[in-house]
Enzyme design. Structure first.
Site, PDB file in Angstrom:
ATOM      1  N   THR A 143       4.271   2.403  -4.662  1.00 30.31           N
ATOM      2  CA  THR A 143       5.197   2.038  -3.591  1.00 30.31           C
ATOM      3  C   THR A 143       6.563   2.561  -4.006  1.00 30.31           C
ATOM      4  O   THR A 143       6.870   2.600  -5.187  1.00 30.31           O
ATOM      5  CB  THR A 143       5.274   0.512  -3.414  1.00 30.31           C
ATOM      6  OG1 THR A 143       3.964   0.013  -3.284  1.00 30.31           O
ATOM      7  CG2 THR A 143       6.091   0.129  -2.189  1.00 30.31           C
ATOM      8  N   THR A 172       4.302   2.794   1.061  1.00 27.86           N
ATOM      9  CA  THR A 172       3.333   2.462   0.010  1.00 27.86           C
ATOM     10  C   THR A 172       1.958   3.070   0.226  1.00 27.86           C
ATOM     11  O   THR A 172       1.535   3.290   1.364  1.00 27.86           O
ATOM     12  CB  THR A 172       3.165   0.928  -0.094  1.00 27.86           C
ATOM     13  OG1 THR A 172       2.397   0.623  -1.264  1.00 27.86           O
ATOM     14  CG2 THR A 172       2.467   0.327   1.109  1.00 27.86           C
ATOM     15  N   ASN A 216      -0.184   1.354  -1.734  1.00 28.85           N
ATOM     16  CA  ASN A 216      -0.715   0.010  -1.986  1.00 28.85           C
ATOM     17  C   ASN A 216      -1.960   0.023  -2.869  1.00 28.85           C
ATOM     18  O   ASN A 216      -2.972  -0.564  -2.505  1.00 28.85           O
ATOM     19  CB  ASN A 216      -1.005  -0.709  -0.661  1.00 28.85           C
ATOM     20  CG  ASN A 216      -1.079  -2.205  -0.849  1.00 28.85           C
ATOM     21  OD1 ASN A 216      -0.340  -2.761  -1.647  1.00 28.85           O
ATOM     22  ND2 ASN A 216      -1.960  -2.868  -0.133  1.00 28.85           N
ATOM     23  N   SER A 228       2.223  -8.689   4.451  1.00 33.91           N
ATOM     24  CA  SER A 228       3.066  -7.682   3.799  1.00 33.91           C
ATOM     25  C   SER A 228       4.344  -8.301   3.252  1.00 33.91           C
ATOM     26  O   SER A 228       4.961  -9.143   3.891  1.00 33.91           O
ATOM     27  CB  SER A 228       3.433  -6.574   4.780  1.00 33.91           C
ATOM     28  OG  SER A 228       4.286  -5.657   4.138  1.00 33.91           O
ATOM     29  N   SER A 229       4.708  -7.876   2.047  1.00 34.27           N
ATOM     30  CA  SER A 229       5.958  -8.344   1.436  1.00 34.27           C
ATOM     31  C   SER A 229       7.061  -7.306   1.572  1.00 34.27           C
ATOM     32  O   SER A 229       8.198  -7.568   1.206  1.00 34.27           O
ATOM     33  CB  SER A 229       5.746  -8.607  -0.061  1.00 34.27           C
ATOM     34  OG  SER A 229       4.667  -9.458  -0.262  1.00 34.27           O
ATOM     35  N   GLY A 240       4.970  -5.155  -4.718  1.00 32.12           N
ATOM     36  CA  GLY A 240       3.965  -6.053  -4.135  1.00 32.12           C
ATOM     37  C   GLY A 240       4.581  -7.389  -3.757  1.00 32.12           C
ATOM     38  O   GLY A 240       5.644  -7.440  -3.132  1.00 32.12           O
TER      39      GLY A 240
HETATM   40  O1  DON Z   1       2.973  -4.545   2.104  1.00 33.41           O
HETATM   41  C1  DON Z   1       3.059  -5.076   0.998  1.00 33.41           C
HETATM   42  O2  DON Z   1       3.639  -6.097   0.764  1.00 33.41           O
HETATM   43  C2  DON Z   1       2.414  -4.417  -0.202  1.00 33.41           C
HETATM   44  N1  DON Z   1       1.279  -3.773   0.217  1.00 33.41           N
HETATM   45  C3  DON Z   1       3.394  -3.582  -0.967  1.00 33.41           C
HETATM   46  C4  DON Z   1       2.754  -2.863  -2.068  1.00 33.41           C
HETATM   47  C5  DON Z   1       3.614  -2.649  -3.239  1.00 33.41           C
HETATM   48  O3  DON Z   1       4.767  -2.925  -3.255  1.00 33.41           O
HETATM   49  C6  DON Z   1       2.948  -2.087  -4.398  1.00 33.41           C
HETATM   50  N2  DON Z   1       3.862  -1.904  -5.425  1.00 33.41           N
HETATM   51  N3  DON Z   1       4.483  -1.657  -6.228  1.00 33.41           N
END
Ligand code: DON
Length: 231
Positions: free
Chosen positions: A42, A60, A62, A113-114, A135
């Site tokens: 991401t 991302t 992901n 989603s964050s 994440g």
């Molecule tokens: O949408 C989201 O919250 C996650 N899928 C974001 C993924 C993410 O930040 C992975 N990271 N380093």
């Protein structure tokens, strides 16, 4: 990490569990320990142009190679945002987040989603552009960066560099970077029944702050060796 993978010491170690006398149960065979090759992929950009237009983009895959489907002829992977839906009640996703009915894999539901690309305004004027990968920790990192500037009078760079800590309901523990909380605060929290988990780094915030004289200050996260550039 090509050198590491070809290192004789590493290869010898990998060969150790090969037996020519009996088949080794696959369950006993594990991957080798090397530096991280891929991240969960991401990234975040904070941008302000010469006209004062602001853009915050968090994008991302992901997880490693996304959903592992490469778009033919285009050369990029499709993401794995499906992991942010709740596959079944009480079952956590890769970040330990437990979704609910609202996040089921059915029409008209949303993933948990964050991702938090953020533009902050003050009195109707641009004040800050901020965001991060991470994440489940994304919202926390963005919030702490904003608080550090607004409530703790830090510069943008200081706010980005400041240590972080995070709680996401489940798993029920406080994740923190080294020195993320002072020893005395940690002691008090232990007394209250909190558990801790240390993590090398939380987030990788890249942000821009509009200073009172309208100049821009970039905050680039040292955790990722990031860079702020101006015009
Ligand atoms: O949408 C989201 O919250 C996650 N899928 C974001 C993924 C993410 O930040 C992975 N990271 N380093």
């Amino acid at each position: 990490p090509q050198q590491m993978l070809l290192d004789p010491g590493y290869l010898e170690d990998r060969m150790k569990d090969i037996s020519l006398k009996a088949a080794t149960p696959s369950q006993k065979i594990k991957e080798g320990k090397v530096d991280v090759i891929e991240s969960v992929e991401t990234t975040h950009f904070s941008i302000v142009d010469t006209e004062g237009n602001a853009v915050a983009i968090t994008t991302t895959l992901n997880s490693y190679f996304g959903c592992k489907v490469m778009v033919k002829g285009a050369g990029f992977f499709l993401n794995n945002e499906m992991d942010d839906f709740s596959v079944k009640s009480g079952f956590p996703n890769q970040f330990g987040l437990v979704g609910s009915k609202a996040n089921e894999i059915t029409p008209e539901k949303r993933m948990v989603s964050s991702m938090t690309p953020t533009i902050v305004e003050k009195d109707g004027e641009l004040f800050m552009v901020v965001g991060t990968p991470g994440g489940a920790t994304i919202i926390t990192s963005v919030f702490q960066a904003i608080l550090n500037v607004v409530d703790h009078q830090m510069s943008m760079q200081e706010a980005v560099e400041a240590k972080r800590f995070h709680h996401q309901w489940l798993p029920d523990r406080i994740v923190l970077e080294e020195d993320g909380l002072s020893a005395s605060v940690q002691k008090k929290l232990v007394k209250l029944g909190h558990d801790f988990e240390s993590r090398g780094q939380i987030g990788r915030v890249d942000a821009i702050l509009v200073l009172p004289d309208k100049r821009l200050e970039g905050g680039a996260d040292i955790r990722g060796g990031d860079q702020a550039v101006g015009f």
